[in-house]
Design a protein around this motif. Structure first.
Motif, PDB file in Angstrom:
ATOM      1  N   LEU A 133      98.756  42.382  13.714  1.00 26.59           N
ATOM      2  CA  LEU A 133      98.406  41.876  12.373  1.00 26.59           C
ATOM      3  C   LEU A 133      99.460  40.908  11.848  1.00 26.59           C
ATOM      4  CD1 LEU A 133      97.088  45.161  10.696  1.00 26.59           C
ATOM      5  CD2 LEU A 133      95.824  43.514  12.085  1.00 26.59           C
ATOM      6  N   ALA A 185      98.109  47.468  14.547  1.00 31.87           N
ATOM      7  CA  ALA A 185      97.226  48.577  14.183  1.00 31.87           C
ATOM      8  C   ALA A 185      96.270  48.799  15.341  1.00 31.87           C
ATOM      9  CB  ALA A 185      96.442  48.248  12.922  1.00 31.87           C
ATOM     10  N   PRO A 215     100.036  50.463   5.122  1.00 28.10           N
ATOM     11  CA  PRO A 215      99.008  51.507   5.006  1.00 28.10           C
ATOM     12  C   PRO A 215      98.993  52.380   6.261  1.00 28.10           C
ATOM     13  CG  PRO A 215      98.004  49.346   5.388  1.00 28.10           C
ATOM     14  CD  PRO A 215      99.472  49.117   5.213  1.00 28.10           C
ATOM     15  N   PRO A 216      98.415  53.585   6.141  1.00 32.53           N
ATOM     16  CA  PRO A 216      98.347  54.471   7.306  1.00 32.53           C
ATOM     17  C   PRO A 216      97.663  53.762   8.473  1.00 32.53           C
ATOM     18  CG  PRO A 216      97.495  55.557   5.330  1.00 32.53           C
ATOM     19  CD  PRO A 216      97.758  54.142   4.959  1.00 32.53           C
ATOM     20  N   ALA A 227      94.403  31.897   4.881  1.00 32.74           N
ATOM     21  CA  ALA A 227      93.087  32.399   4.478  1.00 32.74           C
ATOM     22  C   ALA A 227      93.150  33.900   4.227  1.00 32.74           C
ATOM     23  CB  ALA A 227      92.079  32.095   5.578  1.00 32.74           C
ATOM     24  N   SER A 228      92.143  34.407   3.587  1.00 33.27           N
ATOM     25  CA  SER A 228      92.025  35.846   3.380  1.00 33.27           C
ATOM     26  C   SER A 228      92.019  36.541   4.743  1.00 33.27           C
ATOM     27  CB  SER A 228      90.726  36.090   2.615  1.00 33.27           C
ATOM     28  OG  SER A 228      90.545  37.451   2.438  1.00 33.27           O
ATOM     29  N   GLY A 229      92.807  37.593   4.880  1.00 34.86           N
ATOM     30  CA  GLY A 229      92.872  38.324   6.150  1.00 34.86           C
ATOM     31  C   GLY A 229      93.861  37.762   7.146  1.00 34.86           C
ATOM     32  N   SER A 230      94.630  36.732   6.753  1.00 30.97           N
ATOM     33  CA  SER A 230      95.566  36.105   7.701  1.00 30.97           C
ATOM     34  C   SER A 230      96.862  36.898   7.858  1.00 30.97           C
ATOM     35  CB  SER A 230      95.865  34.667   7.280  1.00 30.97           C
ATOM     36  OG  SER A 230      96.408  34.624   5.982  1.00 30.97           O
ATOM     37  N   GLY A 231      97.060  37.929   7.020  1.00 30.78           N
ATOM     38  CA  GLY A 231      98.236  38.789   7.214  1.00 30.78           C
ATOM     39  C   GLY A 231      99.326  38.615   6.165  1.00 30.78           C
ATOM     40  N   LYS A 232      99.000  37.984   5.045  1.00 29.85           N
ATOM     41  CA  LYS A 232     100.006  37.729   4.008  1.00 29.85           C
ATOM     42  C   LYS A 232     100.501  39.045   3.391  1.00 29.85           C
ATOM     43  CE  LYS A 232      97.134  35.143   1.541  1.00 29.85           C
ATOM     44  NZ  LYS A 232      95.897  35.328   2.354  1.00 29.85           N
ATOM     45  N   SER A 233      99.561  39.871   2.959  1.00 29.41           N
ATOM     46  CA  SER A 233      99.965  41.135   2.329  1.00 29.41           C
ATOM     47  C   SER A 233     100.662  42.050   3.335  1.00 29.41           C
ATOM     48  CB  SER A 233      98.748  41.851   1.741  1.00 29.41           C
ATOM     49  OG  SER A 233      98.188  41.081   0.705  1.00 29.41           O
ATOM     50  N   MET A 234     100.164  42.061   4.582  1.00 28.63           N
ATOM     51  CA  MET A 234     100.792  42.897   5.623  1.00 28.63           C
ATOM     52  C   MET A 234     102.234  42.474   5.855  1.00 28.63           C
ATOM     53  SD  MET A 234      99.017  45.318   6.833  1.00 28.63           S
ATOM     54  CE  MET A 234      97.291  45.709   6.696  1.00 28.63           C
ATOM     55  N   VAL A 257      98.934  51.425  10.341  1.00 36.25           N
ATOM     56  CA  VAL A 257      99.590  50.153  10.670  1.00 36.25           C
ATOM     57  C   VAL A 257     101.088  50.429  10.844  1.00 36.25           C
ATOM     58  CG1 VAL A 257      99.982  47.756   9.968  1.00 36.25           C
ATOM     59  CG2 VAL A 257      97.900  48.936   9.236  1.00 36.25           C
ATOM     60  N   ILE A 269      92.586  49.261  16.090  1.00 41.47           N
ATOM     61  CA  ILE A 269      91.285  49.096  15.438  1.00 41.47           C
ATOM     62  C   ILE A 269      90.202  49.195  16.521  1.00 41.47           C
ATOM     63  CG2 ILE A 269      89.824  47.526  14.074  1.00 41.47           C
ATOM     64  CD1 ILE A 269      92.545  46.304  13.016  1.00 41.47           C
TER      65      ILE A 269
HETATM   66  N1  LIG Z   1      94.735  49.619   6.661  1.00 39.51           N
HETATM   67  C1  LIG Z   1      94.489  48.703   7.605  1.00 39.51           C
HETATM   68  N2  LIG Z   1      94.400  49.058   8.905  1.00 39.51           N
HETATM   69  C2  LIG Z   1      94.173  48.136   9.870  1.00 39.51           C
HETATM   70  N3  LIG Z   1      94.035  46.816   9.622  1.00 39.51           N
HETATM   71  C3  LIG Z   1      94.097  46.405   8.357  1.00 39.51           C
HETATM   72  C4  LIG Z   1      94.330  47.320   7.284  1.00 39.51           C
HETATM   73  N4  LIG Z   1      94.348  46.602   6.141  1.00 39.51           N
HETATM   74  C5  LIG Z   1      94.138  45.320   6.481  1.00 39.51           C
HETATM   75  N5  LIG Z   1      93.979  45.193   7.810  1.00 39.51           N
HETATM   76  C6  LIG Z   1      93.761  43.954   8.563  1.00 39.51           C
HETATM   77  O1  LIG Z   1      94.993  43.234   8.602  1.00 39.51           O
HETATM   78  C7  LIG Z   1      94.770  41.846   8.567  1.00 39.51           C
HETATM   79  C8  LIG Z   1      95.654  41.202   7.542  1.00 39.51           C
HETATM   80  O2  LIG Z   1      95.322  41.698   6.251  1.00 39.51           O
HETATM   81  P1  LIG Z   1      96.083  41.260   4.948  1.00 39.51           P
HETATM   82  O3  LIG Z   1      97.543  41.175   5.216  1.00 39.51           O
HETATM   83  O4  LIG Z   1      95.651  42.182   3.865  1.00 39.51           O
HETATM   84  O5  LIG Z   1      95.499  39.798   4.706  1.00 39.51           O
HETATM   85  P2  LIG Z   1      95.743  38.783   3.493  1.00 39.51           P
HETATM   86  O6  LIG Z   1      96.692  39.420   2.526  1.00 39.51           O
HETATM   87  O7  LIG Z   1      96.281  37.534   4.127  1.00 39.51           O
HETATM   88  O8  LIG Z   1      94.397  38.530   2.893  1.00 39.51           O
HETATM   89  C9  LIG Z   1      93.287  41.659   8.297  1.00 39.51           C
HETATM   90  O9  LIG Z   1      92.684  41.295   9.513  1.00 39.51           O
HETATM   91  C10 LIG Z   1      92.815  43.021   7.852  1.00 39.51           C
HETATM   92  O10 LIG Z   1      91.499  43.260   8.280  1.00 39.51           O
END
Ligand SMILES: Nc1ncnc2c1ncn2[C@@H]1O[C@H](COP(=O)(O)OP(=O)(O)O)[C@@H](O)[C@H]1O
Ligand SMILES: [Mg+2]
Length: 262
Positions: free
Chosen positions: A24, A15, A60-61, A43-50, A63, A17
């Motif tokens: 990511l 992405a 998401p838009p 940890a939160s923000g480590s990229g699991k959901s991504m 990325v 930023i």
């Molecule tokens: N829409 C977005 N655009 C850019 N970066 C994003 C967006 N959503 C999340 N991020 C960043 O991507 C990284 C991974 O997020 P995410 O996968 O949601 O983490 P997790 O699920 O592990 O908590 C984080 O650093 C977050 O800030």
């Protein structure tokens, strides 16, 4: 039943930023086997959901997936073909996944249509899936809206809709995080049963090592989008190697007044 294997290979998502390109998900590879649970922790923000979103083409838009692909038994599938047919999904906040003005029957019909299930017979099938997801009085529930249901009921309904697809794999992103402890346990028991009885292959995203201990067979640990450790669940708890893994396990053990040995 032959057991299928889903592989995520070399997945990379970036992405921009504040004018800077950020990675990511960084060259991530993992496998999920039918009948087993692979936990994706970090940890939160480590990229699991991504990771899940990039694998399924629902980023998401802003990325973008720049590299990588997903195979099932060695055959590459594009993301649109994976979704629903091969991989069902459930998410953290079931309430937000339902349209507030639609009933559960509307959602079931919509999912059936999206999956190409003929309308005749779809009614019986969703009722069977709802019972498999532990819902009772299914006809009454089909008439309800999301606001008339508890979080636990909604998560079971999400699981029922996931089962409707008969997809061999399930990506579950923090499926119990928003539920109270008793309901969490029931949902975990349900997932365990679906893995055992239906041979579902689950990619279980969680930050909760209690959930990992309960359900996972194998674990991969993410840090800043990179895979830093991959091991069996036993080794993750007894022989964590990476500092991030040790931190996650130590934090979990401290909840019970225990410490990581050595
Ligand atoms: N829409 C977005 N655009 C850019 N970066 C994003 C967006 N959503 C999340 N991020 C960043 O991507 C990284 C991974 O997020 P995410 O996968 O949601 O983490 P997790 O699920 O592990 O908590 C984080 O650093 C977050 O800030
Ligand atoms: Mg997440």
């Amino acid at each position: 039943m032959t057991s299928k294997t889903l592989s995520i290979e070399g997945l990379t998502a970036t992405a921009v930023i504040d004018g800077q390109r950020q990675i990511l998900v960084d060259d991530l590879s993992l496998t999920v086997q039918q009948g087993r649970v692979m936990a994706l922790v970090g940890a939160s923000g480590s990229g699991k959901s991504m990771t899940c979103s990039a694998a399924l083409g629902v980023l998401p838009p802003g990325v973008v997936k720049t590299l990588g692909h997903v195979t099932i038994d060695g055959v590459t599938h594009d993301a649109a073909a994976l979704r629903g047919r091969h991989v069902a999904t459930i998410m953290q906040n079931p309430r937000s996944a339902f349209n507030p003005v639609r009933t559960m029957r509307d959602h079931a019909d919509e999912t059936s249509r999206a999956l190409g299930i003929p309308v005749s017979g779809a009614g019986d099938r969703i009722e069977d899936c709802m019972r498999a997801a532990g819902l009772e009085d299914v006809k009454a529930i089909l008439g309800l809206h999301a606001f008339e249901m508890s979080g636990g009921m909604l998560q079971r309904m999400m699981i029922a809709l996931a089962l409707l697809s008969e997809a061999p794999f399930l990506f579950a992103d923090e499926p119990t995080t928003d539920l109270d402890l008793v309901v969490q346990l029931r949902v975990l028991e349900l997932l365990e049963k679906l893995v055992e009885e239906r041979g579902l292959g689950v990619l279980l995203v969680t930050h909760d090592m209690g959930v990992v201990a309960r359900l996972a067979d194998d674990v991969v640990v993410l840090d800043h989008g990179r895979l830093v450790e991959r091991a069996s669940v036993v080794d993750i708890f007894h022989k964590p190697r990476h500092a991030i893994t040790r931190t996650l396990v130590s934090a979990h053990l401290s909840l019970y007044g225990m410490e990581l040995s050595a």
